[in-house]
Design a protein around this motif. Structure first.
Motif, PDB file in Angstrom:
ATOM      1  N   LEU A 134       0.619  -1.373  -0.031  1.00  0.00           N
ATOM      2  CA  LEU A 134      -0.069   0.083   0.035  1.00  0.00           C
ATOM      3  C   LEU A 134       0.921   1.285   0.167  1.00  0.00           C
ATOM      4  CD1 LEU A 134      -2.805   1.177   0.031  1.00  0.00           C
ATOM      5  CD2 LEU A 134      -2.738   1.168   2.473  1.00  0.00           C
ATOM      6  N   SER A 135       2.035   1.258   0.568  1.00  0.00           N
ATOM      7  CA  SER A 135       2.877   2.213   0.867  1.00  0.00           C
ATOM      8  C   SER A 135       3.764   2.752  -0.517  1.00  0.00           C
ATOM      9  CB  SER A 135       3.933   2.079   1.822  1.00  0.00           C
ATOM     10  OG  SER A 135       4.810   3.071   1.861  1.00  0.00           O
ATOM     11  N   ILE A 136       3.786   1.441  -1.177  1.00  0.00           N
ATOM     12  CA  ILE A 136       4.641   1.652  -2.653  1.00  0.00           C
ATOM     13  C   ILE A 136       3.492   2.401  -3.638  1.00  0.00           C
ATOM     14  CG2 ILE A 136       5.330   0.253  -4.666  1.00  0.00           C
ATOM     15  CD1 ILE A 136       6.568  -1.489  -2.435  1.00  0.00           C
ATOM     16  N   ILE A 137       2.193   1.738  -3.420  1.00  0.00           N
ATOM     17  CA  ILE A 137       1.156   2.275  -4.323  1.00  0.00           C
ATOM     18  C   ILE A 137       0.799   3.877  -4.283  1.00  0.00           C
ATOM     19  CG2 ILE A 137      -1.518   2.298  -4.888  1.00  0.00           C
ATOM     20  CD1 ILE A 137      -1.109  -0.632  -4.487  1.00  0.00           C
ATOM     21  N   PHE A 138       0.735   4.352  -2.830  1.00  0.00           N
ATOM     22  CA  PHE A 138       0.674   5.416  -2.267  1.00  0.00           C
ATOM     23  C   PHE A 138       1.986   6.304  -3.030  1.00  0.00           C
ATOM     24  CE2 PHE A 138       0.985   9.080   0.348  1.00  0.00           C
ATOM     25  CZ  PHE A 138      -0.384   9.668   0.362  1.00  0.00           C
ATOM     26  N   GLY A 139       2.953   5.985  -2.874  1.00  0.00           N
ATOM     27  CA  GLY A 139       4.252   6.721  -3.428  1.00  0.00           C
ATOM     28  C   GLY A 139       4.054   6.772  -5.036  1.00  0.00           C
ATOM     29  N   VAL A 140       3.587   5.965  -5.721  1.00  0.00           N
ATOM     30  CA  VAL A 140       3.607   6.074  -7.451  1.00  0.00           C
ATOM     31  C   VAL A 140       2.677   7.139  -7.526  1.00  0.00           C
ATOM     32  CG1 VAL A 140       3.014   4.754  -8.926  1.00  0.00           C
ATOM     33  CG2 VAL A 140       4.511   3.463  -7.497  1.00  0.00           C
ATOM     34  N   VAL A 141       1.436   6.830  -6.708  1.00  0.00           N
ATOM     35  CA  VAL A 141       0.421   7.957  -7.245  1.00  0.00           C
ATOM     36  C   VAL A 141       0.859   9.166  -6.724  1.00  0.00           C
ATOM     37  CG1 VAL A 141      -1.747   8.731  -6.215  1.00  0.00           C
ATOM     38  CG2 VAL A 141      -1.411   6.221  -6.499  1.00  0.00           C
ATOM     39  N   CYS A 142       1.490   9.484  -5.837  1.00  0.00           N
ATOM     40  CA  CYS A 142       2.251  10.871  -5.588  1.00  0.00           C
ATOM     41  C   CYS A 142       3.123  11.223  -6.474  1.00  0.00           C
ATOM     42  CB  CYS A 142       2.913  10.707  -3.904  1.00  0.00           C
ATOM     43  SG  CYS A 142       1.751  10.681  -2.499  1.00  0.00           S
ATOM     44  N   ILE A 143       3.968  10.447  -6.984  1.00  0.00           N
ATOM     45  CA  ILE A 143       5.025  10.905  -8.026  1.00  0.00           C
ATOM     46  C   ILE A 143       4.163  11.234  -9.353  1.00  0.00           C
ATOM     47  CG2 ILE A 143       6.617  10.038  -9.719  1.00  0.00           C
ATOM     48  CD1 ILE A 143       7.722   8.175  -7.217  1.00  0.00           C
ATOM     49  N   VAL A 144       3.036  10.398  -9.473  1.00  0.00           N
ATOM     50  CA  VAL A 144       2.303  10.913 -10.828  1.00  0.00           C
ATOM     51  C   VAL A 144       1.621  12.267 -10.666  1.00  0.00           C
ATOM     52  CG1 VAL A 144       0.276  10.227 -12.171  1.00  0.00           C
ATOM     53  CG2 VAL A 144       1.845   8.621 -11.514  1.00  0.00           C
ATOM     54  N   LEU A 145       1.072  12.452  -9.535  1.00  0.00           N
ATOM     55  CA  LEU A 145       0.306  13.704  -9.246  1.00  0.00           C
ATOM     56  C   LEU A 145       1.421  14.803  -9.365  1.00  0.00           C
ATOM     57  CD1 LEU A 145      -2.125  12.903  -6.395  1.00  0.00           C
ATOM     58  CD2 LEU A 145      -2.736  13.179  -8.835  1.00  0.00           C
TER      59      LEU A 145
ATOM     60  N   ILE B 185      10.438   9.768  -4.846  1.00  0.00           N
ATOM     61  CA  ILE B 185      11.244   9.127  -5.568  1.00  0.00           C
ATOM     62  C   ILE B 185      12.213   8.286  -4.504  1.00  0.00           C
ATOM     63  CG2 ILE B 185      12.921   8.859  -7.485  1.00  0.00           C
ATOM     64  CD1 ILE B 185      11.272  10.938  -8.768  1.00  0.00           C
ATOM     65  N   LEU B 186      13.010   9.015  -3.724  1.00  0.00           N
ATOM     66  CA  LEU B 186      13.886   8.698  -3.038  1.00  0.00           C
ATOM     67  C   LEU B 186      13.186   7.457  -1.865  1.00  0.00           C
ATOM     68  CD1 LEU B 186      16.805   8.646  -1.871  1.00  0.00           C
ATOM     69  CD2 LEU B 186      16.088  10.392  -0.466  1.00  0.00           C
ATOM     70  N   ARG B 187      12.133   7.758  -1.361  1.00  0.00           N
ATOM     71  CA  ARG B 187      11.484   7.062  -0.441  1.00  0.00           C
ATOM     72  C   ARG B 187      11.303   5.485  -1.202  1.00  0.00           C
ATOM     73  NH1 ARG B 187       6.557   5.229   1.162  1.00  0.00           N
ATOM     74  NH2 ARG B 187       5.517   6.360  -0.512  1.00  0.00           N
ATOM     75  N   LEU B 188      10.826   5.568  -2.536  1.00  0.00           N
ATOM     76  CA  LEU B 188      10.476   4.365  -3.367  1.00  0.00           C
ATOM     77  C   LEU B 188      11.715   3.457  -3.412  1.00  0.00           C
ATOM     78  CD1 LEU B 188       7.617   5.251  -5.539  1.00  0.00           C
ATOM     79  CD2 LEU B 188       7.364   3.947  -3.538  1.00  0.00           C
ATOM     80  N   LEU B 189      12.693   4.490  -3.906  1.00  0.00           N
ATOM     81  CA  LEU B 189      13.994   3.682  -4.055  1.00  0.00           C
ATOM     82  C   LEU B 189      14.831   3.074  -2.826  1.00  0.00           C
ATOM     83  CD1 LEU B 189      15.840   6.430  -6.176  1.00  0.00           C
ATOM     84  CD2 LEU B 189      15.163   4.195  -6.903  1.00  0.00           C
ATOM     85  N   SER B 190      14.296   3.610  -1.830  1.00  0.00           N
ATOM     86  CA  SER B 190      14.965   2.809  -0.742  1.00  0.00           C
ATOM     87  C   SER B 190      14.313   1.810  -0.211  1.00  0.00           C
ATOM     88  CB  SER B 190      14.815   4.111   0.782  1.00  0.00           C
ATOM     89  OG  SER B 190      13.417   4.348   1.020  1.00  0.00           O
ATOM     90  N   ILE B 191      12.894   1.671  -0.592  1.00  0.00           N
ATOM     91  CA  ILE B 191      12.244   0.467  -0.191  1.00  0.00           C
ATOM     92  C   ILE B 191      12.672  -0.429  -1.104  1.00  0.00           C
ATOM     93  CG2 ILE B 191       9.684  -0.571  -0.473  1.00  0.00           C
ATOM     94  CD1 ILE B 191       8.609   2.225   0.384  1.00  0.00           C
ATOM     95  N   ALA B 192      12.968  -0.338  -2.391  1.00  0.00           N
ATOM     96  CA  ALA B 192      13.578  -1.226  -3.250  1.00  0.00           C
ATOM     97  C   ALA B 192      14.843  -1.789  -2.822  1.00  0.00           C
ATOM     98  CB  ALA B 192      13.483  -0.756  -4.705  1.00  0.00           C
ATOM     99  N   ASN B 193      15.676  -0.663  -2.285  1.00  0.00           N
ATOM    100  CA  ASN B 193      16.863  -1.373  -1.997  1.00  0.00           C
ATOM    101  C   ASN B 193      17.093  -2.055  -0.758  1.00  0.00           C
ATOM    102  OD1 ASN B 193      19.804  -0.732  -2.355  1.00  0.00           O
ATOM    103  ND2 ASN B 193      19.755  -0.090  -0.305  1.00  0.00           N
ATOM    104  N   ARG B 194      16.066  -1.909   0.107  1.00  0.00           N
ATOM    105  CA  ARG B 194      16.019  -2.703   1.293  1.00  0.00           C
ATOM    106  C   ARG B 194      15.411  -4.373   0.883  1.00  0.00           C
ATOM    107  NH1 ARG B 194      13.447   1.498   3.843  1.00  0.00           N
ATOM    108  NH2 ARG B 194      11.229   0.720   3.784  1.00  0.00           N
ATOM    109  N   ASP B 195      14.632  -4.304  -0.337  1.00  0.00           N
ATOM    110  CA  ASP B 195      13.961  -5.568  -0.606  1.00  0.00           C
ATOM    111  C   ASP B 195      15.122  -6.322  -1.495  1.00  0.00           C
ATOM    112  OD1 ASP B 195      11.460  -4.962   0.429  1.00  0.00           O
ATOM    113  OD2 ASP B 195      10.682  -4.386  -1.483  1.00  0.00           O
TER     114      ASP B 195
END
Length: 274
Positions: free
Chosen positions: A210-221, A264-274
């Motif tokens: 849900l956090s990832i989806i929210f981040g993507v929505v924010c980037i698009v907006l 963008i940085l927040r999503l990248l950090s999530i991807a990096n943790r995974d």
């Protein structure tokens, strides 16, 4: 025409004022056509150009980068607690500065814009440290920050190209839909903040799906918000708005850039943790 960007809502005419003071006007929320005539009693004011917008936006972003670097330096020198305190001060100060600008009577204050830049730079520096885990040995922290900056620049240039080619037209309907979407996201973010404060839950910022989806929505907006900001700047230039108003446009663009970068940085950090 008005932008959903909160710092671009204090333009003359948005509250029934009578115009720019140079020529033309902003009446009933719409940019009026340029009228040749006599300058206001305040004296002649040079009309704004695209170069003014570029220069003032560059200066504003430069101050943000310098303040962020200063907070970085404080943390890396061992004063992590002080850096985090400055991050909090920057977040609160930036928010208050935007409110002052939004509800003030004047659009395009250099002092307000540069004050915002300092506060937001402190926040961005601390946010980058905390999200990437830089001070706890995050080997990829520098790469993540660089990627977020590159991504933000890419989105900015991409949306500028989209605006120039007319691939997406900024219409009243576009403005209404985008404003409603951003308003909805703001409500969700506020609700999530309250939930995080008063409970152990933080669904929009915990790194889950849900956090990832929210981040993507924010980037698009945020990306779509650039179109409105470009359109407003374009109209101000074409209607002969005073040169000082470029500072207001710079502030609006800076707000959008910072929002985009942090998401963008927040999503990248999530991807990096995974």
């Amino acid at each position: 025409m008005r932008s959903n960007n909160p710092v671009l809502t204090s333009l003359p005419g948005a509250r029934g004022q009578s115009g720019y003071g140079y020529q033309g006007g902003y009446q009933g929320g719409q940019l009026g056509s340029v009228q040749s005539g006599v300058a206001s009693s305040a004296g002649f004011e040079r009309p704004m150009t695209v170069d003014d917008v570029v220069l003032k936006t560059g200066v504003t972003l430069g101050v943000i980068v310098l303040a962020a670097a200063a907070n970085f330096g404080i943390a890396l020198s061992g004063n992590y607690g002080l850096a985090m305190m400055l991050t909090l001060v920057g977040a609160i100060g930036g928010f208050i500065t935007v409110l002052v600008h939004s509800f003030g009577r004047k659009f395009g204050s250099r002092a307000v814009t540069l004050t915002y830049a300092v506060f937001e730079g402190l926040f961005v520096g601390g946010f980058s440290l905390a999200v990437t885990g830089w001070t706890v040995g995050g080997a990829d922290a520098g790469a993540l920050v660089f990627q977020a900056i590159l991504g933000s620049l890419g989105v900015f240039l991409g949306m500028l190209f989209v605006y120039k080619t007319g691939a997406i037209r900024v219409t009243p309907r576009f403005n209404r839909v985008l404003t409603g979407a951003i308003f909805g996201v703001a409500i969700l973010a506020l609700g999530n903040l309250l939930l995080a404060v008063f409970s152990p839950l933080n669904p929009l910022r915990d790194g889950g799906m849900l956090s990832i989806i929210f981040g993507v929505v924010c980037i698009v907006l945020a990306a779509l918000s650039f179109l409105q900001d470009f359109d407003l700047a374009d109209r101000l230039v074409r209607t002969g708005a005073p040169e000082k108003m470029a500072w207001g446009v710079a502030l609006g663009l800076a707000v959008t850039v910072v929002w985009l970068y942090t998401e963008i940085l927040r999503l990248l950090s999530i991807a990096n943790r995974d």
